[in-house]
Design an enzyme around this catalytic site. Structure first.
Site, PDB file in Angstrom:
ATOM      1  CB  THR A 175      -0.946  -0.020   1.226  1.00  0.00           C
ATOM      2  OG1 THR A 175      -1.696   1.184   1.225  1.00  0.00           O
ATOM      3  CG2 THR A 175      -0.202  -0.171   2.546  1.00  0.00           C
ATOM      4  CE  LYS A 180      -8.113  19.993  12.201  1.00  0.00           C
ATOM      5  NZ  LYS A 180      -6.777  19.483  12.535  1.00  0.00           N
ATOM      6  CD  GLU A 226      -2.822  -0.246   5.580  1.00  0.00           C
ATOM      7  OE1 GLU A 226      -3.838  -0.171   4.853  1.00  0.00           O
ATOM      8  OE2 GLU A 226      -1.866   0.570   5.512  1.00  0.00           O
ATOM      9  CD1 TRP A 231     -11.902  20.378  11.954  1.00  0.00           C
ATOM     10  CD2 TRP A 231     -12.550  18.253  12.143  1.00  0.00           C
ATOM     11  NE1 TRP A 231     -10.945  19.727  12.685  1.00  0.00           N
ATOM     12  CE2 TRP A 231     -11.322  18.418  12.820  1.00  0.00           C
ATOM     13  CE3 TRP A 231     -13.129  16.997  12.133  1.00  0.00           C
ATOM     14  CZ2 TRP A 231     -10.672  17.374  13.466  1.00  0.00           C
ATOM     15  CZ3 TRP A 231     -12.492  15.957  12.781  1.00  0.00           C
ATOM     16  CH2 TRP A 231     -11.270  16.142  13.440  1.00  0.00           C
TER      17      TRP A 231
END
Lengths: 541, 541
Positions: B186, B439, B331, B444
């Site tokens: 990855t 941000k 993963e 956010w």
């Protein structure tokens, strides 16, 4: 070289915690012994499972100590499954249909430290408790005020009082996934009952395999009513599969008559159920008599015995319910096969599909099967060759508790005691029990085939085919029939009913009518009793 | 005390043998690089997997040696999955969309001994083979006569010649289920690619979990077309899940344009598919332009990136296909969550159901999730609190190949790099990548929300929202848009399109139009390239 994946054991506690986090408000409904309906959520079930774990810690039970249960399908039994196993002890489900002597024998053999029982079974417990040598704590599954003061049982407490004050949090211990989690005794044909000891690994793998679309197909959109009892092979693993998927559970308790089961299915919008043919017979008879239909039921899993074709057809044609034939054993956790159609069957007509659905089905991934001849040689998967069925896999027994009976396996394969064919698509069909098979003139007659044909007759409620000794043919079939109430049929008419359906030499030599066919503790016909009863019966001709 | 269940390891070889025995005649169809359709059965796939295993034995490959692949989705790649892993070696899938330099780096890091490649990639192999220091054998996935004589590659053989003479039987070895079976690199945001090393145990458990009704719902009645490539996280585990369930597979090869995918779906009666949104965009655009409908498609699994709501709606309303949102990572083998509705959602109207379906879904049993704040403290599952998402479970990474990057986990939890909310029903929704979040004034802004709204505009083909530095607000959003061919839209019209859909301060400060948005090797938008490209862009006002 090992992979670099997290080393996390498969544990039963993870199932109930998963349900609590992902399906906190999914419902668990139980018909209680008291007759009323109890209703709560997976979040509450998890909380109370943790309280059970804490209560066991408080009693000082050691890792792997056995906790017996003598209980119907209900929420408290469900909590015991997770609280006992999750905390590292072994939940030992005892079949309450056994004789008191057998219950004592099993509890002593298992060395149960605690025994939890539904109030229905208080009379049994009163009778047997002094003989259960290892049980120190008797827990009645009821409220404190429901417990009579004068039972005389030393160490008796009410479940609600026992767990009631425990905190609701608990750190489930982490341990080897091969540790024992549950124990279930199976009564063999000879000798004493033998204990099958499931592990956390086998139970979680079995839950994965059992929930697959081609097995029992469990999802969070289902509502299941497990008729198959939790005291028998963990209700085919349904409590674990339900927690894994968050499906709504409806526990029927002790009321398994047709009317009670039907009304509960309708009221709780049940979509799937599971049980042995005898229970379905009661349900269908009730529904037919009352002219009832299902509103939500989609499918029912039938195992324990082969399901008569007439019943599969009736479920399908009269009630719009798909029957999933399944097969397994206590020694197999229990799932071996489930009969789900394949892509290529979808285009077939109903009769062709039914021919497939009569089989016990394809192996769930995790179970390997083979059929062998008398010399142990592999037989072909052609749907014709019948032989002894052996199985292998991570949720299949490698030995019995305390080593009773020695190693049951042959080169790592467990002999099921069933005789079966397997076709090229992997669909297995039981043709007989090794010990049930009728050997006539060197040829085998399938007692199951004979019973299924008999069951298709409108006047037959239940039928058992047994072998009687015969001077010329070695053995010949006798058909034992229980008639439906209010119907009549003669011996001659029943024998004529077989014409054209089997070879002439396979038609039973005689028919006898009985008021009742004896059923065992798990609902199977007890043919050994019939053989005893009719051992002197003289076949005509 | 351990349970008394058979000690049978979970191995990848069992999957292909199970398919061969139970689904011998189920089909595997592949569009080949040559353009034609190849068609055979699981029985043949199993035979050829055994031949691969034998051919590797003949080459003298040791246990755990790596065999690289550079190939599309097709039957030979499928055989390598089972032949390589089943015989105890490690199948190392390499993403052919990487640069030649990256391919070399990865093959050397993995120490691949054999490298198998589709003929499409012969030019890459010609360029890189001398630099791949450990590869002794180059196998072109083609017939012997399709191999040019003048490649100059030392150790080059044609796959069919390599396995062709091997016997068709093979005794798959039995070994520790934690042994490595597959390797996939990855590309992180920093540093070199890192290898994720799957085990047999993790792969089989992931196949069980992934096939569940509430996950990808795989059965022998399905026909799957995996668009998601086998070189990327094992095509989300589909090859293993397919072998576990015996479903018909239709491999699309290299032809992933809308027309090719649509025609293959129709011709082969595909019921389920899986891929990233970019591929579905091509498919839907083709179908809309041509006025086409599906005959058999029922559902499609969308992962890799959040699926725009407009696409979920279009699949549902225009084409009668249910979108299953899924989320995972290399993963994680990769499955973490799948978005299947629950019982309680079934009675809701379509809009309410869509609101649920926009989320990434519920965890598959085997994956535990949590969200934490900046201090690592657990956040509530209320659908509002957003925090860093961490996961744990038996198919989640514990470290990278050769220890690169050290221990990625925090107290046993793997940090996903995603920011998410989880609601009370366990439905997780990615709100942003930790590094993607915008941000503004201490608040956010979800770039995913902004992109989804932009994508719902009829003139927008693709949209990326990135943060630009801002003197007053710290960061402010810039919207980068690729228009649909033949459509027009102005900056002002697009900004007006946001009115009433988000708070005013969340509306992007500016819109820029581009001819193409750069996509990474797995089809994800490469926002880091856009950030680089527009780092000097001056926001108005």
């Amino acid at each position: 070289m090992l992979g670099l994946m997290q080393d996390q054991p498969l544990l039963v506690s993870a199932l109930i915690e998963f349900a609590a986090r992902h399906h906190a408000d999914a419902q668990i409904v139980s018909r209680r012994v008291e007759g009323d309906l109890h209703r709560y959520t997976y979040a509450q079930a998890a909380t109370r499972s943790r309280q059970v774990a804490r209560a066991l810690d408080r009693l000082g039970l050691a890792f792997s100590d056995r906790v017996g249960t003598l209980a119907w399908n209900g929420y408290r039994h469900f909590e015991l499954y997770f609280g006992v196993s999750g905390s590292g002890r072994v939940v030992h489900t005892i079949n309450p249909r056994l004789s008191p002597e057998q219950v004592v024998w099993i509890a002593n053999h298992a060395e149960d430290q605690v025994l939890c029982f539904d109030m229905t079974f208080l009379p049994i417990i009163k009778a047997v408790w002094p003989q259960c040598k290892t049980v120190k704590h008797w827990i009645a599954l009821c409220d404190a005020d429901a417990l009579p003061a004068d039972t005389g049982i030393v160490g008796l407490r009410a479940y609600e009082e026992w767990i009631g004050d425990e905190p609701s949090d608990y750190d489930w211990p982490e341990f080897d996934e091969k540790s024992a989690c549950a124990l279930c005794y199976t009564s063999g044909t000879t000798g004493n009952p033998k204990g099958v000891l499931y592990s956390h690994r086998s139970t979680v793998l079995h839950a994965y395999g059992g929930a697959l679309p081609d097995a029992l197909n469990f999802s969070a959109r289902d509502t299941i009513l497990p008729v198959v009892p939790m005291f028998h092979v963990n209700a085919w693993g349904i409590p674990y599969g339900a927690a894994m998927t968050g499906m709504k559970i409806v526990f029927p308790g002790a009321a398994l008559d047709g009317k009670s089961v039907y009304e509960l299915m309708e009221a709780e919008r049940v979509t799937v159920s599971a049980g042995v043919p005898t229970v379905w017979l009661m349900l269908l008879n009730h529904m037919k008599a009352q002219g009832l239909k299902f509103s939500t039921m989609q499918r029912t899993i039938i195992g324990g015995s082969a399901c008569p074709p007439a019943m599969i057809k009736s479920f399908r044609d009269d009630f719009g319910v798909t029957v999933l034939h399944a097969w397994g054993m206590t020694e197999m956790s229990p799932l071996g096969t489930v009969c789900n159609l394949k892509l290529k069957h979808l285009a077939s007509d109903k009769d062709a599909q039914l021919a497939v659905q009569l089989k016990q089905g394809r192996a769930v991934f995790g179970v390997e099967m083979k059929i062998v001849d008398a010399e142990g040689k592999d037989l072909p998967w052609d749907g014709v060759a019948a032989g002894d069925l052996l199985v292998k896999g991570p949720w299949i027994v490698s030995g019995y508790f305390k080593g009773e009976g020695g190693d049951p396996c042959i080169d790592g394969w467990f002999p099921t005691g069933d005789v079966a064919t397997i076709d090229a698509d992997g669909f297995m069909q039981i043709t007989d029990r090794s010990k049930d098979v009728i050997k006539s003139g060197g040829e085998w007659i399938s007692s199951i085939d004979i019973e299924n044909i008999a069951m298709a007759h409108p006047a037959v409620a239940m039928a058992a085919c047994i072998a009687l000794p015969h001077p010329k043919w070695d053995e010949r079939p006798l058909l034992v029939v229980m008639k439906k109430p209010g119907t009549e049929v003669t011996r001659e008419a029943l024998l004529a009913h077989f014409e054209g359906k089997v070879a002439k030499w396979q038609v039973p030599d005689d028919v006898v009518f009985v008021d009742a066919i004896p059923l065992g503790a798990t609902g199977k016909m007890q043919k050994n009793k019939l053989r005893e009863q009719f051992k002197g019966h003289k076949l005509p001709g």
